[in-house]
Design an enzyme around this catalytic site. Sequence first.
Site, PDB file in Angstrom:
ATOM      1  N   HIS A  48       1.967   4.598  -2.766  1.00 37.35           N
ATOM      2  CA  HIS A  48       2.164   6.045  -2.587  1.00 37.35           C
ATOM      3  C   HIS A  48       3.588   6.457  -2.979  1.00 37.35           C
ATOM      4  CE1 HIS A  48      -1.667   6.493  -0.644  1.00 37.35           C
ATOM      5  NE2 HIS A  48      -1.332   5.817   0.431  1.00 37.35           N
ATOM      6  N   HIS A  65       0.834  -1.198   0.000  1.00 42.29           N
ATOM      7  CA  HIS A  65       0.000   0.000   0.000  1.00 42.29           C
ATOM      8  C   HIS A  65       0.875   1.257   0.000  1.00 42.29           C
ATOM      9  CE1 HIS A  65      -3.470   2.565   1.356  1.00 42.29           C
ATOM     10  NE2 HIS A  65      -2.471   3.273   1.876  1.00 42.29           N
ATOM     11  N   GLU A  66       1.889   1.266   0.874  1.00 37.58           N
ATOM     12  CA  GLU A  66       2.758   2.439   0.959  1.00 37.58           C
ATOM     13  C   GLU A  66       3.631   2.582  -0.284  1.00 37.58           C
ATOM     14  OE1 GLU A  66       2.238   4.659   3.096  1.00 37.58           O
ATOM     15  OE2 GLU A  66       0.841   3.439   4.253  1.00 37.58           O
TER      16      GLU A  66
END
Length: 426
Positions: free
Chosen positions: A29, A25-26
């Site tokens: 980003h 998920h990170e």
Amino acid sequence: METVLLFIVGILVVVVGLVLSIGLHEIGHLVPAKRFGVKVGQYMIGFGPTIWSRRKGETEYGFKAIPLGGYISMSGMFPPQKTAEVGVDAVESRGRTSTTSLFGTLTQDAREASAETVSAGEEERTFYRLAVPKRIVIMLGGPVMNLLIAIVLFGVVLCGFGTQQLSTTVGSVSECVLPATSTATSCPAGATRAPGAAAGLTAGDKILSIDGTRITSWNQSTRIIQKASGKSLSFVVERRGQKTTLAVTPIKTLPYVTDANGNVVTDSAGKKETEQVGFVGIGSAYERVQQPVSAVLPAVGSNIAGVATLIVHLPERLVNVGQAVFGGGTREANGPVSVVGVGIMAGQIASTDSVPIVDRVSYLVSLLASLNIALFVFNLVPLMPLDGGHVAGAIIEGCAGSSPSCSGVAIRVRSISRRPCRSPWP
């Protein structure tokens, strides 16, 4: 001892899977942030004290003690306040904006913490200076990564392991016929023998045809049987590789009528309704059937809808959980479950000896897929500090800067929050 070890393995599978999901998920980003030139100071998995880290270039990568989240630290996540606002929530004091409300204090603290991440001469590499579309791409990168993970995992479950479905093979044969109100677990003396057992049907028989009609599903055979009460039916079954023909006569029974949810239907007088159907006394065996690729996205969509519904009704569900815990009530089976609860569920299913190993692995993979759907949906909630809150703020800012009709929305937001409409973040 083996059961305890399997329980621990189940928990570890979920913990490791959750950490990997958060890490990806990170990365969702991180990659676009670096691609757009934003300075990223940290990429961390977990919260609390740092247990390991290593710096590569300008970014520190590491793990923290509590693996229940993660973050990347981007330079200038929140824009500075250009001018001090004199009003209900802010007054000018010693060149710094001080606030008289809790929200205002949090806003100012967030701005100051964000300002500390901006190095001298690198103001152009801040997140808030990016064009609105780029900010949206960065903030959606995380949830989209969870969605992609879920699609892959659901694909593994549906197309790789398959799903349990009713087969055309007899899985159980009742020895006798008991009324619907009976609570007996064995056949009492004098009970009528079930037609299936009387005709010689046994578990493992694969039903090929009934009265000349080729059987392709268990529900099809059930419909034929229910409509033939008192009529002799010719069953052709495959038993140990050989075809066998049996004469089976369904008997008339009066079971209760149930609705789509399995609840017994009652008439206007409150009496339980019954219906006349044929009964043979056989049950289907389940078989694992691999699904086509086309079944993956509908399954993902159904899961997303379920999580979204849960989030919408979350306050009500939390009240129900509180009443169940402290008021002695019964907890709702489909209520919210904590991460700890998910881990316990994984441990229980992994240590259940009566469930085949394939089913246990499939369950754990589907559990991880559902966790990623939960991360995807929850992070899209348009509230700070979630990703959806940043996306909503960027959309409002972009809309305010390009459309007069949207400017009114931004102005109303400003009047409510006492913040510049250019700064939709805390």
